[in-house]
Scaffold this motif. Structure first.
Motif, PDB file in Angstrom:
ATOM      1  N   ALA A 124      13.349   1.301  -6.255  1.00 27.53           N
ATOM      2  CA  ALA A 124      13.179   0.291  -5.210  1.00 27.53           C
ATOM      3  C   ALA A 124      12.622   0.910  -3.927  1.00 27.53           C
ATOM      4  CB  ALA A 124      14.514  -0.389  -4.925  1.00 27.53           C
ATOM      5  N   THR A 125      13.011   2.139  -3.626  1.00 31.66           N
ATOM      6  CA  THR A 125      12.508   2.797  -2.423  1.00 31.66           C
ATOM      7  C   THR A 125      11.064   3.236  -2.610  1.00 31.66           C
ATOM      8  OG1 THR A 125      14.738   3.558  -1.899  1.00 31.66           O
ATOM      9  CG2 THR A 125      12.916   4.660  -0.761  1.00 31.66           C
ATOM     10  N   LEU A 126      10.728   3.733  -3.792  1.00 31.39           N
ATOM     11  CA  LEU A 126       9.331   4.061  -4.072  1.00 31.39           C
ATOM     12  C   LEU A 126       8.462   2.809  -3.960  1.00 31.39           C
ATOM     13  CD1 LEU A 126       9.772   6.468  -7.117  1.00 31.39           C
ATOM     14  CD2 LEU A 126       8.945   7.100  -4.838  1.00 31.39           C
ATOM     15  N   ASP A 127       8.965   1.697  -4.473  1.00 33.64           N
ATOM     16  CA  ASP A 127       8.229   0.441  -4.347  1.00 33.64           C
ATOM     17  C   ASP A 127       8.049   0.056  -2.882  1.00 33.64           C
ATOM     18  OD1 ASP A 127       8.018   0.222  -7.085  1.00 33.64           O
ATOM     19  OD2 ASP A 127       9.697  -1.191  -7.290  1.00 33.64           O
ATOM     20  N   ALA A 128       9.099   0.253  -2.078  1.00 32.48           N
ATOM     21  CA  ALA A 128       9.023  -0.094  -0.658  1.00 32.48           C
ATOM     22  C   ALA A 128       8.008   0.793   0.070  1.00 32.48           C
ATOM     23  CB  ALA A 128      10.395   0.033  -0.013  1.00 32.48           C
ATOM     24  N   LEU A 129       7.993   2.072  -0.239  1.00 34.31           N
ATOM     25  CA  LEU A 129       7.009   2.974   0.364  1.00 34.31           C
ATOM     26  C   LEU A 129       5.593   2.551  -0.023  1.00 34.31           C
ATOM     27  CD1 LEU A 129       8.843   6.371  -0.268  1.00 34.31           C
ATOM     28  CD2 LEU A 129       8.289   5.420   1.983  1.00 34.31           C
ATOM     29  N   TRP A 130       5.421   2.179  -1.271  1.00 35.24           N
ATOM     30  CA  TRP A 130       4.110   1.749  -1.756  1.00 35.24           C
ATOM     31  C   TRP A 130       3.668   0.453  -1.074  1.00 35.24           C
ATOM     32  CZ3 TRP A 130       0.020   3.684  -3.760  1.00 35.24           C
ATOM     33  CH2 TRP A 130      -0.918   2.883  -4.412  1.00 35.24           C
ATOM     34  N   ARG A 131       4.605  -0.466  -0.908  1.00 31.50           N
ATOM     35  CA  ARG A 131       4.290  -1.725  -0.222  1.00 31.50           C
ATOM     36  C   ARG A 131       3.948  -1.467   1.244  1.00 31.50           C
ATOM     37  NH1 ARG A 131       9.213  -5.381  -0.774  1.00 31.50           N
ATOM     38  NH2 ARG A 131       7.917  -6.799   0.473  1.00 31.50           N
ATOM     39  N   TYR A 132       4.664  -0.540   1.868  1.00 33.75           N
ATOM     40  CA  TYR A 132       4.362  -0.179   3.252  1.00 33.75           C
ATOM     41  C   TYR A 132       2.949   0.375   3.366  1.00 33.75           C
ATOM     42  CZ  TYR A 132       4.425   2.604   7.552  1.00 33.75           C
ATOM     43  OH  TYR A 132       4.105   3.167   8.761  1.00 33.75           O
ATOM     44  N   ALA A 133       2.560   1.225   2.420  1.00 33.56           N
ATOM     45  CA  ALA A 133       1.198   1.769   2.422  1.00 33.56           C
ATOM     46  C   ALA A 133       0.176   0.642   2.319  1.00 33.56           C
ATOM     47  CB  ALA A 133       1.019   2.764   1.272  1.00 33.56           C
ATOM     48  N   GLY A 134       0.443  -0.325   1.439  1.00 31.44           N
ATOM     49  CA  GLY A 134      -0.468  -1.453   1.297  1.00 31.44           C
ATOM     50  C   GLY A 134      -0.549  -2.295   2.549  1.00 31.44           C
ATOM     51  N   LEU A 135       0.593  -2.528   3.194  1.00 37.97           N
ATOM     52  CA  LEU A 135       0.602  -3.278   4.444  1.00 37.97           C
ATOM     53  C   LEU A 135      -0.191  -2.556   5.529  1.00 37.97           C
ATOM     54  CD1 LEU A 135       4.359  -4.389   4.571  1.00 37.97           C
ATOM     55  CD2 LEU A 135       2.374  -5.907   4.361  1.00 37.97           C
ATOM     56  N   LEU A 136      -0.031  -1.248   5.584  1.00 37.19           N
ATOM     57  CA  LEU A 136      -0.737  -0.468   6.592  1.00 37.19           C
ATOM     58  C   LEU A 136      -2.250  -0.563   6.395  1.00 37.19           C
ATOM     59  CD1 LEU A 136      -0.604   1.422   8.985  1.00 37.19           C
ATOM     60  CD2 LEU A 136      -0.150   3.312   7.413  1.00 37.19           C
ATOM     61  N   VAL A 137      -2.698  -0.446   5.151  1.00 40.49           N
ATOM     62  CA  VAL A 137      -4.125  -0.565   4.859  1.00 40.49           C
ATOM     63  C   VAL A 137      -4.624  -1.969   5.196  1.00 40.49           C
ATOM     64  CG1 VAL A 137      -5.842  -0.581   3.004  1.00 40.49           C
ATOM     65  CG2 VAL A 137      -4.143   1.251   3.109  1.00 40.49           C
ATOM     66  N   LYS A 138      -3.843  -2.988   4.843  1.00 41.12           N
ATOM     67  CA  LYS A 138      -4.251  -4.374   5.086  1.00 41.12           C
ATOM     68  C   LYS A 138      -4.353  -4.676   6.582  1.00 41.12           C
ATOM     69  CE  LYS A 138      -2.683  -9.141   4.287  1.00 41.12           C
ATOM     70  NZ  LYS A 138      -1.625  -9.985   3.644  1.00 41.12           N
TER      71      LYS A 138
ATOM     72  N   ALA B  29       0.499   7.190  -8.363  1.00 38.21           N
ATOM     73  CA  ALA B  29       0.960   8.403  -9.039  1.00 38.21           C
ATOM     74  C   ALA B  29       1.055   9.559  -8.062  1.00 38.21           C
ATOM     75  CB  ALA B  29       0.024   8.747 -10.197  1.00 38.21           C
ATOM     76  N   LEU B  30       0.117   9.619  -7.112  1.00 36.90           N
ATOM     77  CA  LEU B  30       0.132  10.665  -6.091  1.00 36.90           C
ATOM     78  C   LEU B  30       1.401  10.565  -5.251  1.00 36.90           C
ATOM     79  CD1 LEU B  30      -1.598  12.950  -4.762  1.00 36.90           C
ATOM     80  CD2 LEU B  30      -2.545  11.187  -3.272  1.00 36.90           C
ATOM     81  N   LEU B  31       1.818   9.349  -4.935  1.00 34.70           N
ATOM     82  CA  LEU B  31       3.044   9.154  -4.179  1.00 34.70           C
ATOM     83  C   LEU B  31       4.249   9.635  -4.979  1.00 34.70           C
ATOM     84  CD1 LEU B  31       4.769   7.981  -1.877  1.00 34.70           C
ATOM     85  CD2 LEU B  31       4.626   5.756  -3.035  1.00 34.70           C
ATOM     86  N   GLU B  32       4.368   9.198  -6.214  1.00 31.73           N
ATOM     87  CA  GLU B  32       5.533   9.550  -7.017  1.00 31.73           C
ATOM     88  C   GLU B  32       5.592  11.047  -7.285  1.00 31.73           C
ATOM     89  OE1 GLU B  32       5.631   7.068 -10.481  1.00 31.73           O
ATOM     90  OE2 GLU B  32       5.706   5.211  -9.318  1.00 31.73           O
ATOM     91  N   GLU B  33       4.451  11.653  -7.581  1.00 33.00           N
ATOM     92  CA  GLU B  33       4.422  13.101  -7.823  1.00 33.00           C
ATOM     93  C   GLU B  33       4.742  13.869  -6.537  1.00 33.00           C
ATOM     94  OE1 GLU B  33       0.511  13.603  -9.333  1.00 33.00           O
ATOM     95  OE2 GLU B  33       0.955  12.587 -11.243  1.00 33.00           O
TER      96      GLU B  33
END
Length: 222
Positions: free
Chosen positions: A32-46, A16-20
């Protein structure tokens, strides 16, 4: 007694913080781009758990300190055609900007340079998993790199002082091109030693969720 660090947000709150934050920046990105940004964040953390890509490890802070921080400069770089991200680390801001360019069907091409092999390996894997086009990671030092096409813009974040940034990259920049340096509150002394043929302006940035002063220093040839 030192103040206690705030507790990390759960995944739903971080999303929600990302979307807001994207909305607060005035960007209209497809789902689709919001999803990609979110997936990138998850990859970075992983990846960060093993490869130590960044000092920021909490998902909510990746959103504010990395994603939204990178997105805040998009209005100033969107007109470029070939952008080089120098000292890009885990792909910041270049990979994020390339995702937005792809969403807007912009012709922007991003070259991302870093001297650390594991960081470039992460960028390559992230680009593959996100289906990212127009983004090219390079394991190379900027002093030795030779661009495959004329460069209209060069950007950096936490790479070097602005005067050093200009000195190391001026051989890459085409006439009429721009330097973009993402800076915190202390940057004025970095502008004092610039060559006389380089002029600058400083743009204050407001990054949603980030209670730190941020600025974009923009330079060009006279």
């Amino acid at each position: 007694m030192s103040p206690r660090a705030p507790a990390p947000l759960d995944e739903a709150a971080a999303r929600a913080l990302l979307e807001e934050g994207v909305a607060a920046l005035g960007l209209s990105l497809p789902a689709a781009t919001l999803d990609a940004l979110w997936r990138y964040a998850g990859l970075l953390v992983k990846w960060n758990r093993v490869y130590n890509l960044t000092a920021i490890a909490r998902l909510d802070e990746v959103v504010t300190h990395h994603l939204l921080d990178a997105l805040a400069v998009w209005p100033w770089v969107r007109q470029e055609r070939v952008l080089v991200d120098v000292g890009s680390g885990a792909g910041l801001p270049g990979l994020v900007l390339a995702l937005v360019a792809q969403a807007e069907e912009s012709p922007l091409v991003v070259h991302s340079l870093d001297a650390v092999a594991k960081k470039v390996a992460f960028q390559r894997q992230a680009a593959i998993e996100l289906g990212l086009k127009g983004f090219h990671p390079w394991h190379e030092r900027v002093e030795r790199w030779r661009p495959p096409a004329p460069i209209s813009g060069i950007i950096s974040r936490a790479f070097a002082r602005f005067d050093e940034f200009v000195a190391l990259t001026r051989h890459l920049l085409s006439p009429g091109g721009h330097w973009y340096a993402m800076k915190g509150p202390r940057h004025r002394d970095e502008l004092a030693g610039l060559p006389v043929d380089v002029v600058t302006r400083v743009v204050p940035l407001e990054v949603p969720g980030l209670a730190e002063a941020r600025h974009l220093v923009i330079g060009e040839f006279r």
